[in-house]
Design an enzyme around this catalytic site. Structure first.
Site, PDB file in Angstrom:
ATOM      1  N   THR A  10      48.183  34.703  36.289  1.00  0.00           N
ATOM      2  CA  THR A  10      46.975  33.869  36.221  1.00  0.00           C
ATOM      3  C   THR A  10      45.716  34.703  35.972  1.00  0.00           C
ATOM      4  O   THR A  10      44.633  34.149  35.849  1.00  0.00           O
ATOM      5  CB  THR A  10      46.787  33.066  37.520  1.00  0.00           C
ATOM      6  OG1 THR A  10      46.675  33.980  38.621  1.00  0.00           O
ATOM      7  CG2 THR A  10      47.951  32.118  37.754  1.00  0.00           C
ATOM      8  N   SER A  88      42.369  44.086  41.925  1.00  0.00           N
ATOM      9  CA  SER A  88      41.967  44.930  40.805  1.00  0.00           C
ATOM     10  C   SER A  88      40.492  45.304  40.768  1.00  0.00           C
ATOM     11  O   SER A  88      40.044  45.938  39.817  1.00  0.00           O
ATOM     12  CB  SER A  88      42.338  44.245  39.483  1.00  0.00           C
ATOM     13  OG  SER A  88      41.712  42.982  39.387  1.00  0.00           O
ATOM     14  N   SER A 129      46.196  52.543  35.661  1.00  0.00           N
ATOM     15  CA  SER A 129      44.763  52.414  35.368  1.00  0.00           C
ATOM     16  C   SER A 129      44.101  53.757  35.076  1.00  0.00           C
ATOM     17  O   SER A 129      44.436  54.787  35.681  1.00  0.00           O
ATOM     18  CB  SER A 129      44.060  51.769  36.567  1.00  0.00           C
ATOM     19  OG  SER A 129      42.657  51.851  36.456  1.00  0.00           O
ATOM     20  N   GLU A 131      41.355  54.499  36.102  1.00  0.00           N
ATOM     21  CA  GLU A 131      40.651  54.895  37.322  1.00  0.00           C
ATOM     22  C   GLU A 131      41.383  56.012  38.059  1.00  0.00           C
ATOM     23  O   GLU A 131      40.787  56.716  38.881  1.00  0.00           O
ATOM     24  CB  GLU A 131      40.466  53.683  38.245  1.00  0.00           C
ATOM     25  CG  GLU A 131      39.443  52.673  37.767  1.00  0.00           C
ATOM     26  CD  GLU A 131      38.004  53.160  37.915  1.00  0.00           C
ATOM     27  OE1 GLU A 131      37.736  53.967  38.829  1.00  0.00           O
ATOM     28  OE2 GLU A 131      37.152  52.741  37.111  1.00  0.00           O
ATOM     29  N   TYR A 153      41.502  51.820  45.333  1.00  0.00           N
ATOM     30  CA  TYR A 153      42.218  51.190  44.217  1.00  0.00           C
ATOM     31  C   TYR A 153      42.919  52.248  43.368  1.00  0.00           C
ATOM     32  O   TYR A 153      44.104  52.136  43.045  1.00  0.00           O
ATOM     33  CB  TYR A 153      41.236  50.392  43.358  1.00  0.00           C
ATOM     34  CG  TYR A 153      41.794  49.948  42.023  1.00  0.00           C
ATOM     35  CD1 TYR A 153      42.631  48.836  41.939  1.00  0.00           C
ATOM     36  CD2 TYR A 153      41.471  50.627  40.848  1.00  0.00           C
ATOM     37  CE1 TYR A 153      43.150  48.425  40.714  1.00  0.00           C
ATOM     38  CE2 TYR A 153      41.982  50.226  39.628  1.00  0.00           C
ATOM     39  CZ  TYR A 153      42.823  49.130  39.568  1.00  0.00           C
ATOM     40  OH  TYR A 153      43.341  48.726  38.363  1.00  0.00           O
ATOM     41  N   ARG A 188      37.685  37.624  31.569  1.00  0.00           N
ATOM     42  CA  ARG A 188      37.443  38.606  32.615  1.00  0.00           C
ATOM     43  C   ARG A 188      36.791  37.926  33.803  1.00  0.00           C
ATOM     44  O   ARG A 188      35.952  37.024  33.658  1.00  0.00           O
ATOM     45  CB  ARG A 188      36.519  39.699  32.071  1.00  0.00           C
ATOM     46  CG  ARG A 188      36.358  40.933  32.948  1.00  0.00           C
ATOM     47  CD  ARG A 188      37.665  41.573  33.274  1.00  0.00           C
ATOM     48  NE  ARG A 188      37.584  43.033  33.296  1.00  0.00           N
ATOM     49  CZ  ARG A 188      38.393  43.784  34.011  1.00  0.00           C
ATOM     50  NH1 ARG A 188      39.303  43.226  34.790  1.00  0.00           N
ATOM     51  NH2 ARG A 188      38.311  45.111  33.951  1.00  0.00           N
TER      52      ARG A 188
END
Length: 335
Positions: A10, A88, A129, A131, A153, A188
């Site tokens: 989703t 996220s 990611s 990150e 994260y 987004r």
């Protein structure tokens, strides 16, 4: 007909991936968390008319519940599994570090364990990611660049990255990491900086909002279009051998540059409307990320199609339609 299982269906990436898989003739199952309200807005168009598309089915499950994951994979016996589910939001991970680790790190481990135990082991994609690079030691970042995570994260994603490789090597799973740099779209979430900017700018243009509060405007990111990046996810699982890939545009831009692009497109001076709010600064900042997609281009034959300027325009146009609808509702309320 191939069967795919998608966590986080989703979300932004999940919705674009579901579209892609359905177009390719897959039967798709998506895992959604039990909630008192539906959060399926991004995929409603895919399953409201079952005659237009191959079947898309939603199942209740949770990355914090290993039992539910095991039952689902045993029942479906998927050919491919895409683990996109996560907490996220980087800034939120500082406020909810334990929950973030439970979902983003241990959630991946629970899913890998579920896949390890079934007879016909599927191909597995882990959403890693950029990150993870954090306080970068090399510029640009490749598949060989060491990680230096700078948030709960990022630490959780680094854990999942290495568990994916460990299960690949220990249990001969076709398990792959896509190290995706920032990728945006009109889907987004509105708490992410790019969407926060396009949503606010369009509302300011129509007089629905006065100010936009942001944090670090100098942070640089390698921004691409989510629709392009899900194609790379699929390509990663179509290779002869499992491997890990950086997915990026090879160009980075600051938050300030994104502001200039969006507000300039709307013929507004962003400096008149944007104020800095210290609450949006991270305890440990990631100053600049820049991916090197050479390996993906060579092996996957993948190229990003949407440019930075096109992305800003695409998102602004979509949010202008939302703002216009909001303006109509506001005017009706005055009558």
């Amino acid at each position: 007909m191939k069967k795919a299982l998608v966590t986080g269906i989703t979300g932004q990436d999940g919705s674009y991936l579901a579209e892609l898989l359905l177009k390719k003739g897959y039967k798709v199952w998506g895992i959604v968390r039990m909630s008192s309200s539906f959060h399926t807005g991004r995929i409603d168009h895919l399953y409201q008319d079952p005659h237009k598309n191959p079947p898309l089915k939603l199942l209740y499950g949770d990355l914090t519940d290993g039992g539910s994951l095991s039952s689902i994979v045993q029942d479906i016996q998927p050919d491919e599994v895409y683990n996109l589910g996560a907490q996220s939001h980087v800034r939120v991970s500082f406020d909810q570090p334990i929950y973030t680790a439970n979902v983003d790190a241990l959630g991946t481990l629970r899913l890998l364990e579920a896949l390890r135990t079934i007879k016909n082991k599927p191909r597995f994609y882990q959403a890693s990611s950029s990150e993870m690079y954090g306080k970068v030691v090399d510029m640009p970042q490749t598949e060989e660049t060491p990680f230096y995570p700078r948030s709960p994260y990022a630490c959780a994603k680094a854990y999942s990255f290495w568990q994916t490789i460990n299960y690949r090597e220990a249990y001969d799973l076709f398990a792959c990491n896509g190290i995706l740099f920032n990728h945006e779209s009109p889907r987004r979430g509105q708490t992410f900086v790019t969407r926060k900017i396009t949503r606010a700018a369009t509302r300011i243009k129509l007089g629905l909002q006065d100010k936009l509060f942001l944090g670090n405007l100098d942070a640089k990111r390698d921004w691409g279009f989510a629709g392009d990046y899900v194609e790379a996810m699929w390509l990663i699982l179509q290779q002869e051998e499992p491997d890990d890939f950086v997915i990026a545009t090879g160009q980075n831009h600051s938050v300030k540059e994104f502001l200039e692009e969006v507000f300039g497109y709307l013929q507004l001076d962003w400096e008149k409307y944007v104020e800095i709010d210290p609450r949006y600064f991270r305890p440990t900042e990631v100053d600049a990320l820049l991916g090197d997609p050479s390996k993906a281009k060579k092996i996957l034959n993948w190229e990003p199609k949407v440019t930075f300027k096109q992305l800003a325009k695409l998102m602004t146009d979509a949010d202008m339609k939302l703002a216009e609808r909001e303006e109509i509702l506001k005017d009706h309320g005055k009558e």
